[in-house]
Design an enzyme around this catalytic site. Sequence first.
Site: not given
Lengths: 307, 506
Positions: B211, B285, B319, B416
């Site tokens: 997906k 992850e 990331c 983040e």
Amino acid sequence: MANPSKRVSAAPARQRLSIPKAYKMYVGGAFIRSESGRYYQVSGMTKGSADAEVVNIPLGSRKDARDAVLAGKAALHGWSSRTAFNRGQILYRLAEVLESRHEELVTSLVRAGATERDAIDEVNASVDRAVWYAGLADKISALVASHNPVSGPHFGFTLPEAMGLVAVLAPESPALLGLVSTILPVIVSGNTTVVVAGERDPRTAVIFCECLATSDLPGGVVNVLTGRAQDLGPQLAKHREVNALEAWTPDAALRTSLERDGAGSVKRVKTHDAQGIAALRDEQRGQGLTYVERFLELKTIWHPAGI
Amino acid sequence: MATPRKNEKKTDAVKAASSEPDLGFTGESSWQYEPSLEGTDHLRFEKKYELFIGGRWVAPKSKKYFPTINPATEEPIAEVAEANAEDVDAAVRSARTAYDKIWSKLRPAERAKYLYRIARAMQEKARDLAIVETMDGGKPIKESRDFDVPTASAHFFYHAGWADKLDLAFHGRPYRPLGVAGQIIPWNFPLLMAAWKIAPALACGNTVVLKPAETTPLTALLLAKIFEEIELPPGVVNIVTGAGATGAALVAHSDVNKIAFTGSTDVGKRIQGAIAGSGKRLTLELGGKAANIVFADAPLDQAVEGIVNGIFFNQGHVCCAGSRLLVEESVHDLVVRKLRDRIATMRVGNPLDKNTDLGAINSKMQLEKIRGLVAAGEAEGAERWSSPCALPKKGFFFPPTFFTNVAQASRIAHEEIFGPVLSILTFRTPDEAVEKANNTMYGLSAGVWTDKGSKSFWMAQRLQAGVVWANTFNKFDPSSPFGGYKESGFGREGGRQGLSSYVEVG
């Protein structure tokens, strides 16, 4: 050319005359004759080949062997400093080119005595083996390198490196699979090589060189001589610029003398008898990391960790 | 593209630290650049894209489609099918059938050949893949062209090579594939993440339902076209487009053996909770807040390039971005001045322009998130500097920005941001650098800049991060395992170790 009259007279008056190929050695990326001007003859012809019944093959001299060593050494730095990924890509390209010349390779094996079925199987196996080694290029480090848990504040690594120039006396048969199986594990890690093709019918080896020449493989990485292993082998075994030698020959006396000759320069010598040669035909036993590891140097690096 | 510069005043401290001539980057000169646009006229998009299930393009049972837009223009590119639970079920069934009947029975060497074919086709179509990646996601064309697409193809090449060497990879231990892998990927590296997920799964003998992210589905669909063209057996990879609900349906499906997710830590936690008790294998992850640590003895100009690359690569939608700069106190002012001079030269604008350094923010939602966190940083007392560069009128853009005087407790020091925003903190000793660097729930990556090799290794041993870069940053290679410590997730992608995520080893 031998018997040109036979080919002409056999053809109807209006049929065009074929253009037979001159078979040459492959050194430094060029197709060359022997510097000595000597040649020997190979015969055997099949339908579908433009070649004459008898063809002249360069009889490589000791000087040719030394020239090939120079070419191999000159290519060493460039080839070994390419990324492993790039070497893999080039070997994959070789597989593509071999596949695209499938028919020609089959014809060549058949004219050297193989049955059509065996020839097809051998070409298929050769292409697949090239793919296998292509995929191995950037895996070698992951499989043989180590981080060494030394006692003390250091980072320790042991890393594989190319050994240098490796001479290969290729097996007579299987003519194509034998070359793929003995050359690719040598060059995949960054070595360059001087190969003595099987003496009986090196025509398939020359076609293989044409594949190498169109696979983005830099000239000089693989150098292929035609001629007598008896002449060229000892020369290469004694040559100080040759770092290792691998001989595939059922001739026990030759194997012993090569091992003895290699001692003079502490050469890494590995010889294989008929049984070893037969193993190359096997899908599992004929390929593997073992064939590659033989021609790796291992470098251990120490680095302090501290402030 | 014109990027007029304003006159800026240098602080005395910065002036004192400067021993180099003013190159005019922050002075009165203004550099004009002609546009250098990558051509897109040859591209033909479908009006709408269906789901790729069982090797065919099928209309969604949901009957719903959603638009995917170009974030640099806010214009729609195409409509994309939205898969519901029924569609996901069809995809999983086809993946199961392909696994049972074809893929698990194929000789490994033949599996490898399919992967090589995919890699080759990606190389051949590289230019179009790069352009579509840039149009759909907003990243600069020079990045999609020189990084995303070649690295994605390299991942298929690399894993093709493992497919017939798993005996070597696991040292002869028995291993078997897991079955059907459900894979959910983010919008920051759409094609590359698809490659990271699909290549090892297929190499190890699994089949896949993938997906893609809802804002960047197009390159995954182009990849499906490649699967068709290279005659990958039907059902080996199925692609279901959609948003969170589609992903949730995939995670919840009882016939999926493995979930691989790359995305936010929030969603990762929900997935881990959702599959509890199901026996499904999982790799995550997730987010990061990487410390990029600069010692006074570092080659500073090189470090500045690394800092800039670390935080502004892909607009900071990375990331493992080096979003916390920890700089040794004695060189703080000098590094800040150099950074400001360097950042002021960066070009923000049309991602299709070959000279663009920072493209568009991926979505309006993400732009608002960045603005919100930047406002929080200012409110908490940190000092903001943003490049005075001109921004396009339309589209989602944010200027490269950094904060000084950032407190460790500040939100911009531990949350983040996932945008072009750098938080600068200082330290005095290596121990303090380690402590500050590790003072986060994340642990994906870290950078160390020093002239002293022994110090980089000493730091690397102490940093709680899955990847440590020394005197470099944001380096990726298929042969190099990537993944996180702590709440940055678990499992590795790439390298020999990455294969373990897709097999059961006896």
